[in-house]
Design an enzyme around this catalytic site. Sequence first.
Site, PDB file in Angstrom:
ATOM      1  N   TYR A 144       0.891  -1.100  -0.110  1.00  0.00           N
ATOM      2  CA  TYR A 144      -0.084  -0.065   0.049  1.00  0.00           C
ATOM      3  C   TYR A 144       0.953   1.259   0.198  1.00  0.00           C
ATOM      4  O   TYR A 144       1.700   1.262   0.621  1.00  0.00           O
ATOM      5  CB  TYR A 144      -0.894  -0.034   1.185  1.00  0.00           C
ATOM      6  CG  TYR A 144      -1.543   1.246   1.336  1.00  0.00           C
ATOM      7  CD1 TYR A 144      -2.783   1.432   0.358  1.00  0.00           C
ATOM      8  CD2 TYR A 144      -1.488   2.069   2.355  1.00  0.00           C
ATOM      9  CE1 TYR A 144      -3.494   2.433   0.503  1.00  0.00           C
ATOM     10  CE2 TYR A 144      -2.409   3.300   2.483  1.00  0.00           C
ATOM     11  CZ  TYR A 144      -3.281   3.573   1.787  1.00  0.00           C
ATOM     12  OH  TYR A 144      -3.990   4.762   1.699  1.00  0.00           O
ATOM     13  N   ASP A 239       9.458   2.776  -0.132  1.00  0.00           N
ATOM     14  CA  ASP A 239       8.341   3.364   0.382  1.00  0.00           C
ATOM     15  C   ASP A 239       8.468   3.073   2.112  1.00  0.00           C
ATOM     16  O   ASP A 239       7.831   1.918   2.439  1.00  0.00           O
ATOM     17  CB  ASP A 239       6.869   3.303   0.086  1.00  0.00           C
ATOM     18  CG  ASP A 239       5.763   3.704   0.787  1.00  0.00           C
ATOM     19  OD1 ASP A 239       6.077   4.363   1.746  1.00  0.00           O
ATOM     20  OD2 ASP A 239       4.569   3.711   0.458  1.00  0.00           O
ATOM     21  N   LYS A 267       4.181   8.742   9.087  1.00  0.00           N
ATOM     22  CA  LYS A 267       4.146   8.107  10.442  1.00  0.00           C
ATOM     23  C   LYS A 267       5.157   8.686  11.411  1.00  0.00           C
ATOM     24  O   LYS A 267       4.635   9.737  11.883  1.00  0.00           O
ATOM     25  CB  LYS A 267       3.829   6.447  10.108  1.00  0.00           C
ATOM     26  CG  LYS A 267       2.652   6.245   9.199  1.00  0.00           C
ATOM     27  CD  LYS A 267       2.000   4.799   9.263  1.00  0.00           C
ATOM     28  CE  LYS A 267       0.834   4.566   8.671  1.00  0.00           C
ATOM     29  NZ  LYS A 267       0.896   4.255   7.181  1.00  0.00           N
TER      30      LYS A 267
HETATM   31  C1  LIG Z   1       0.323   4.715   5.760  1.00  0.00           C
HETATM   32  C2  LIG Z   1       1.243   4.572   4.658  1.00  0.00           C
HETATM   33  C3  LIG Z   1       1.012   5.505   3.347  1.00  0.00           C
HETATM   34  C4  LIG Z   1       0.010   6.457   3.271  1.00  0.00           C
HETATM   35  O1  LIG Z   1       0.445   7.205   4.260  1.00  0.00           O
HETATM   36  P1  LIG Z   1      -0.812   8.406   4.712  1.00  0.00           P
HETATM   37  O2  LIG Z   1      -0.197   9.420   5.799  1.00  0.00           O
HETATM   38  O3  LIG Z   1      -1.995   7.543   5.508  1.00  0.00           O
HETATM   39  O4  LIG Z   1      -1.145   9.086   3.511  1.00  0.00           O
HETATM   40  C5  LIG Z   1       1.944   5.277   2.376  1.00  0.00           C
HETATM   41  N1  LIG Z   1       2.375   4.198   2.424  1.00  0.00           N
HETATM   42  C6  LIG Z   1       2.808   3.214   3.424  1.00  0.00           C
HETATM   43  C7  LIG Z   1       3.861   2.218   3.121  1.00  0.00           C
HETATM   44  C8  LIG Z   1       2.089   3.282   4.348  1.00  0.00           C
HETATM   45  O5  LIG Z   1       2.170   2.485   5.544  1.00  0.00           O
END
Ligand SMILES: *Cc1c(COP(=O)(O)O)cnc(C)c1O
Length: 430
Positions: A144, A239, A267
Amino acid sequence: MNTKQSEILFEKAKTLMPGGVNSPVRAFKSVGGTPIFFQKGKGSKVTDVDDNEYIDFCNSWGPLILGHCNPEVENAIIETVKNGTTFGAPTSLENELAELIISNHKFIEKIRFVSSGTEAVMSALRLARGVTGRSKIIKFEGCYHGHSDSLLVKAGSGLITFGASTSAGVPEAFANETIVLPLNDEEKLTQTLQQLPKDIAAVIIEPIPANNGLLLQSKKFLTHLREMCTQYGILLIFDEVISGFRVGFEGAAGLYEIQPDIITFGKIIGGGMPVGAYAASKEIMSNVSPDGPVYQAGTLSGNPVAMAAGIAQLKQCLTPYFYNILQQKTDVLVDGINKHIENKGYDCHLFNIGSIFWIAFSKEKHINSADKIDSNKMTLFSKLHKYLLENGIYIGPSGYEVGFVSSAHSMEDINRTIEVFSKGLDVAFA
Ligand SMILES: *Cc1c(COP(=O)(O)O)cnc(C)c1O
């Protein structure tokens, strides 16, 4: 268990917001029942609006690596906010957080702050396209990357699997620019790159996929991925919105000792405030506006209150043995529950890497791609989740979500969780 106030608030919320929530998983659709509305958090514990207390392993989906209301983070926010909340102009706090990160992270040289993980990833992709002059990207099934158009895409059918969108409102033309491959599959990756040697701008991966279960990749696969990207002039994007500052200060790049071309953060980086970032070498970052032609901006980017929270949190992550202690605590938790599972012979298993953990309802000990998760078994998770809630343990309301241990969890919290979790499994498998 009394959840009356949560129920009343949820009924009202449904009249005001789609599904009653501002992010879909919060609606408890996959476990059933009413979402819990929270009132406050302190350390490892959260209290809901009906005064039920829980040991929290969701930790706002990862940001709170120090638990709730960490005194230094709290203080940094309060002191900073007294001087104003936003200027839309530079402050020294941006320098401070950027320097703190860059000087302790050997894989990056320059960083740009944004306001969410989604925004970080979306900007990183634009940067990769701007640098390479190519338009297609590759992502992996089971990863994701936020909700931007080109990433809400799953594998389509056909020889080279051009993506099919997973959301209404994503133009087919966008989805077609994304190719979706299975995780941990060197052959599929090699084949795809051989067929499209000059079309791919970037490969994006969660090096520790933790948004669809915990699908740990082999270092061999990640190394192969790095080599193939270099060979074909493709930028490799890690990511690390979850794994960054979580499995170590240098995240998965540091853990596997692999140099990606661009890293995205979110995060943990904001200490519980809305911050994201993307970072790379000086050379790659020189393409970002105003130095270069890749445009990206933000009214609240580098917000001083959020920067202060990030600084206060990341400084504590840099203290000696911080990550070792987190890992040891998580190992005790996971080993304790797995021991019970083995004694009873249940078809499930807990996995962890550092302080990220996940329960898989399968006998398999190597679940490294999305197709190995059995969606029929999620009814077991729902039963477990209900039992945990009723007995003072809060984990994310979906069997595809991972849990997080924070530095605020005590050994008492861990031991109590082993006990309750084990009983919860007895109930789920009864
Ligand atoms: C949470 C997450 C996102 C999106 O971040 P948001 O702050 O919710 O927009 C993108 N990539 C990864 C791997 C994530 O865990």
